[in-house]
Each structure stands twice: as structure tokens, then as C-alpha cells.
Enzyme design. Sequence first.
Site, PDB file in Angstrom:
ATOM      1  N   GLU A 147       0.853  -1.199   0.000  1.00 34.93           N
ATOM      2  CA  GLU A 147       0.000   0.000   0.000  1.00 34.93           C
ATOM      3  C   GLU A 147       0.887   1.247   0.000  1.00 34.93           C
ATOM      4  O   GLU A 147       1.951   1.252   0.622  1.00 34.93           O
ATOM      5  CB  GLU A 147      -0.834  -0.022   1.301  1.00 34.93           C
ATOM      6  CG  GLU A 147      -1.637   1.228   1.574  1.00 34.93           C
ATOM      7  CD  GLU A 147      -2.200   1.275   3.019  1.00 34.93           C
ATOM      8  OE1 GLU A 147      -1.504   0.825   3.960  1.00 34.93           O
ATOM      9  OE2 GLU A 147      -3.327   1.764   3.178  1.00 34.93           O
ATOM     10  N   ASN A 152      -6.871   6.407  -1.585  1.00 41.83           N
ATOM     11  CA  ASN A 152      -5.791   5.446  -1.325  1.00 41.83           C
ATOM     12  C   ASN A 152      -6.057   4.295  -2.314  1.00 41.83           C
ATOM     13  O   ASN A 152      -7.001   3.527  -2.144  1.00 41.83           O
ATOM     14  CB  ASN A 152      -5.886   4.991   0.138  1.00 41.83           C
ATOM     15  CG  ASN A 152      -4.732   4.113   0.552  1.00 41.83           C
ATOM     16  OD1 ASN A 152      -4.059   3.529  -0.293  1.00 41.83           O
ATOM     17  ND2 ASN A 152      -4.518   3.992   1.843  1.00 41.83           N
ATOM     18  N   LYS A 163      -9.408   2.234  -1.852  1.00 43.27           N
ATOM     19  CA  LYS A 163      -9.620   1.674  -0.502  1.00 43.27           C
ATOM     20  C   LYS A 163     -10.951   2.125   0.107  1.00 43.27           C
ATOM     21  O   LYS A 163     -11.238   3.333   0.170  1.00 43.27           O
ATOM     22  CB  LYS A 163      -8.453   2.102   0.390  1.00 43.27           C
ATOM     23  CG  LYS A 163      -8.460   1.511   1.792  1.00 43.27           C
ATOM     24  CD  LYS A 163      -7.169   1.919   2.511  1.00 43.27           C
ATOM     25  CE  LYS A 163      -7.022   1.324   3.883  1.00 43.27           C
ATOM     26  NZ  LYS A 163      -5.736   1.717   4.506  1.00 43.27           N
ATOM     27  N   GLU A 197      -5.895   8.651   7.958  1.00 47.39           N
ATOM     28  CA  GLU A 197      -6.466   8.256   6.648  1.00 47.39           C
ATOM     29  C   GLU A 197      -7.865   8.831   6.460  1.00 47.39           C
ATOM     30  O   GLU A 197      -8.255   9.168   5.346  1.00 47.39           O
ATOM     31  CB  GLU A 197      -6.490   6.744   6.509  1.00 47.39           C
ATOM     32  CG  GLU A 197      -5.109   6.153   6.318  1.00 47.39           C
ATOM     33  CD  GLU A 197      -5.176   4.732   5.837  1.00 47.39           C
ATOM     34  OE1 GLU A 197      -5.751   4.482   4.769  1.00 47.39           O
ATOM     35  OE2 GLU A 197      -4.657   3.853   6.545  1.00 47.39           O
ATOM     36  N   CYS A 208      -4.875  -2.878   2.811  1.00 49.61           N
ATOM     37  CA  CYS A 208      -4.594  -2.838   4.243  1.00 49.61           C
ATOM     38  C   CYS A 208      -5.790  -3.127   5.144  1.00 49.61           C
ATOM     39  O   CYS A 208      -6.169  -4.265   5.317  1.00 49.61           O
ATOM     40  CB  CYS A 208      -3.916  -1.531   4.628  1.00 49.61           C
ATOM     41  SG  CYS A 208      -3.153  -1.682   6.257  1.00 49.61           S
ATOM     42  N   ASN A 263       0.269  -1.189   5.297  1.00 48.47           N
ATOM     43  CA  ASN A 263       1.194  -0.505   6.218  1.00 48.47           C
ATOM     44  C   ASN A 263       0.554  -0.649   7.588  1.00 48.47           C
ATOM     45  O   ASN A 263      -0.442   0.036   7.877  1.00 48.47           O
ATOM     46  CB  ASN A 263       1.279   0.998   5.929  1.00 48.47           C
ATOM     47  CG  ASN A 263       2.157   1.353   4.759  1.00 48.47           C
ATOM     48  OD1 ASN A 263       3.340   1.655   4.905  1.00 48.47           O
ATOM     49  ND2 ASN A 263       1.566   1.326   3.571  1.00 48.47           N
TER      50      ASN A 263
HETATM   51  N1  CDT Z   1      -2.895   1.307   6.533  1.00 49.78           N
HETATM   52  C1  CDT Z   1      -3.820   0.707   7.307  1.00 49.78           C
HETATM   53  O1  CDT Z   1      -4.975   0.548   6.899  1.00 49.78           O
HETATM   54  N2  CDT Z   1      -3.431   0.357   8.550  1.00 49.78           N
HETATM   55  C2  CDT Z   1      -4.327  -0.194   9.509  1.00 49.78           C
HETATM   56  C3  CDT Z   1      -3.945   0.151  10.870  1.00 49.78           C
HETATM   57  C4  CDT Z   1      -5.140   0.033  11.675  1.00 49.78           C
HETATM   58  S1  CDT Z   1      -4.978   0.225  13.308  1.00 49.78           S
HETATM   59  C5  CDT Z   1      -5.755  -1.242  13.816  1.00 49.78           C
HETATM   60  C6  CDT Z   1      -4.445  -1.719   9.445  1.00 49.78           C
HETATM   61  O2  CDT Z   1      -5.573  -2.212   9.482  1.00 49.78           O
HETATM   62  O3  CDT Z   1      -3.437  -2.419   9.411  1.00 49.78           O
END
Ligand code: CDT
Length: 316
Positions: free
Chosen positions: A47, A110, A127, A146, A177, A202
Site C-alpha cells: 500500500e 488510497n 480503498k 487516513e 490494508c 502498512n
Molecule cells: N494502513 C492501514 O490501513 N493500517 C491499519 C492500521 C489500523 S490500526 C488497527 C491496518 O488495518 O493495518
Amino acid sequence: MSRVVTVGAAQLGPIARAETRTQVVARMVAMLHEAKRHGVDLVVFPELALTTFFPRWYFERQEEVDAFFEREMPGPETKPLFEEARTLGIGFYLGYAELAHEDGRVRRFNTAVLVDRRGGIVGKYRKIHLPGHAEHEPWRAFQHLEKRYFERGDLGWPVFRVELAAGVTGLVGMAICNDRRWPETYRVMGLQGVEMILIGYNTPVHNPPAPDHDALSHFHNELVMQAGAYQNGTWVVGVAKAGREEGVEQIGNSIVAAPSGEIVAACTTTGDELAIARCDLDRTLSYKNTTFNFARHREPEMYGMIVERKGAIPPP
Ligand code: CDT
């Protein structure tokens, strides 16, 4: 007759804020060459793969945010990636921040694109599950903005029919993600017969609102993708941007999950690393035709609440 696609999960280590797209693309091109040496047909990058994970910072000025966005794909810095992949005959998934002019306004998503072995964009996904928060929350060790910097994706989860290897056409879907934690993501693609789902991520190890989850971040990563694969009879390829990036530790744990739910390849570092798996798309069939024969066993008229209700409402 099998339908084998050799997939490379191209995990990236940290990208510093000062690193240029040209430098990042050079790292990716090196991984494409390594992939070619191992007979890989399809490479999956993370991502927001072209820059550092910028939603960890609160920016007051929109120009500072927009510096992380792409206005065209491919653009001048990303063209070498597309050209090298086409020369090598490798397809790829690429996550990036997309700035689009649509409906008479600027829109920011995204996004991930799927590029075929001939270098053409054959699929796009924006996303849908945007995690984090929309306002500056200084109490956090780092931000996850985000919900401030992106609009929710508006394309649903399309599944694309793509030639993935010489003579092998498959049904491919994408997610990004946080989408991987939601069963709806996989099921919407499962209902289109998806055979391989590509997911870049990420994921900080530390979750400020729930630090008690930190020690479980690898377990949760594997749990959701293995379940999504098995319950929909599909391959799932999950790829991290990993390591300590601008002071924030992000998980690696990039994996390829088979339709059985088993992990068949995994990265073991938090740097640039390629994990490779030979994925026979026909291995989806024994799941799609038996336990998860949707047409035979699903009971959608009993599932209405899933689309009618957003938050849980306990009984009185
Ligand atoms: N980039 C991304 O979507 N990261 C989120 C962090 C969430 S905090 C639980 C993830 O779901 O990995």
C-alpha cells in the site's frame, strides 16, 4: 492441466520521508529483476508504496499532504517501473495515493492498480475501509489520519479477468490494508468467483487506542488473510511496507495464503524481501465446489442485517 501463476510478494522495508520516488522505484525495479530470475509472473508491492506512510503526521497545509499524491499513473517517476515490468513480462499490483480531478473537484483516494504483463493498467481499486481518525489527536504517539486525507473508495471490489502468466488467465481482485480485516471485503469478491486477492498494507505494531493488541499484530494479520482465503476458496497475497519508518515500527509478515487457508510463503525480515509461491488457480476449485459452494450452501435471505445495519444494536 494446472493453471500455475508464480507470485512474488515484494515486501518493502522502510521509506524515509526524504527518499524520492525515483529512489523507491529503483528499489522496486531491483525486486522485479530478482523476481524474473525466479520465474515470477506477478509481483505484489505494498500500500502507498512510493512514499513514506504520511498519514502518521498531521499537516496543516494541504500542499504538504498533496506532495505525497500522484496526479498521473504512470507519471514521470513511475514510468521506469512500468517499462521494466513490461520488458520482463511481469505484471504487478501497486498501491499509491491518487489525486484525481472528477465531478468538477479534486478527489483523493488510497488506490491500487493492477498492471498486466504487457504494461497496461487493467484494474483499479480505491480503498473502502479507511482506518484511524479525521482530526488531529496529539495524545497519540503518532497519527493515523487516513479518514482526513482520503475519501472512501467508490469503485466497490471489482474482479478482473487478466492473463497472469503465459496462457494462464485468472480472476483477480484487490484490497488495501485495513480492508483485509473485514470479511465483507473477501466475500464481495468471492461472489464474483475471485481466484486471487492482492493486498498491500502498512500496519504499525502499536495501535494507540488499543495497545493491548500490539503483541497480537502478526497473529491478526495472518488470521484474517488465512480465513479470507479459506472461506472464499481463493489465494490471498498480503504484502507489507515494513520496519522502522520515521520512528514507527511496522509489521512485515508478508504472506501468501492458499485456498486451504495454509500459508505457503512468507517474508521473514522487515526489509526489502521477495517471498515466492507457485499458485495453481485450480486449487481454488475443491473449496469453491464443496464446502464453499456458494450457490448450493449460502442463505442470503438470512443475511439481510449485514447490509441493513452498520453498528451493532444489542437486543433490549
Ligand atoms: N494502513 C492501514 O490501513 N493500517 C491499519 C492500521 C489500523 S490500526 C488497527 C491496518 O488495518 O493495518
